[in-house]
Design an enzyme around this catalytic site. Sequence first.
Site, PDB file in Angstrom:
ATOM      1  N   HIS A   6       0.824  -1.197   0.000  1.00  0.00           N
ATOM      2  CA  HIS A   6       0.000   0.000   0.000  1.00  0.00           C
ATOM      3  C   HIS A   6       0.865   1.256   0.000  1.00  0.00           C
ATOM      4  CE1 HIS A   6       0.570  -0.700   4.398  1.00  0.00           C
ATOM      5  NE2 HIS A   6       0.748   0.618   4.408  1.00  0.00           N
ATOM      6  N   ARG A  10      -1.454  10.965   4.632  1.00  0.00           N
ATOM      7  CA  ARG A  10      -2.104  11.543   5.813  1.00  0.00           C
ATOM      8  C   ARG A  10      -3.241  12.438   5.351  1.00  0.00           C
ATOM      9  NH1 ARG A  10       3.307  11.339   6.832  1.00  0.00           N
ATOM     10  NH2 ARG A  10       3.881  10.189   8.713  1.00  0.00           N
ATOM     11  N   GLU A  56      -3.580   3.539   2.035  1.00  0.00           N
ATOM     12  CA  GLU A  56      -3.853   3.654   3.465  1.00  0.00           C
ATOM     13  C   GLU A  56      -4.014   5.126   3.792  1.00  0.00           C
ATOM     14  OE1 GLU A  56      -1.253   3.632   7.522  1.00  0.00           O
ATOM     15  OE2 GLU A  56      -0.802   2.040   6.076  1.00  0.00           O
ATOM     16  N   GLU A 117      -3.249  10.874 -10.695  1.00  0.00           N
ATOM     17  CA  GLU A 117      -3.259  10.764 -12.154  1.00  0.00           C
ATOM     18  C   GLU A 117      -4.328   9.758 -12.559  1.00  0.00           C
ATOM     19  OE1 GLU A 117      -0.137   9.828 -15.798  1.00  0.00           O
ATOM     20  OE2 GLU A 117       0.333   9.134 -13.773  1.00  0.00           O
TER      21      GLU A 117
END
Length: 139
Positions: A6, A10, A56, A117
Amino acid sequence: MTKFLHTMIRVTDPEATIAFFKLIGLEELRRFDSQQGRFTLIFLAAPGQDGIAEVELTYNWDPEEYGAGRNFGHLAYRVDNVYETCAALLAAGHTIHRPPRDGHMAFVKSPDGISVELLQDGNLPPAEPWVSMPNEGSW
């Protein structure tokens, strides 16, 4: 053996970020709250990509300022129709920073400024309003 798991970013508003990524086609897989650590982890992936290529989201409960972090680069997703995906993002109030003028590639940003993107699966012929739409900001 090495296996990609992953990428972590934040976030300051988890629900806004989840809604943004849902427009691209990602789904929430699981969520973990740490009372002691005062954070929440939320894992997202495209259908069928759980355990293969996840994002995540880390939400720290105590407010914190995050810089622009251009050294991060961007996340990239292949989409079935870049025009429809961009139209859904625009309708939800997001800016298309690099429109898909070529029928192939666009850039948008998450609510926390993470560059994303969008790549067309194959190519679509150039179409309006995308062909005439200027770049906006950075991506």
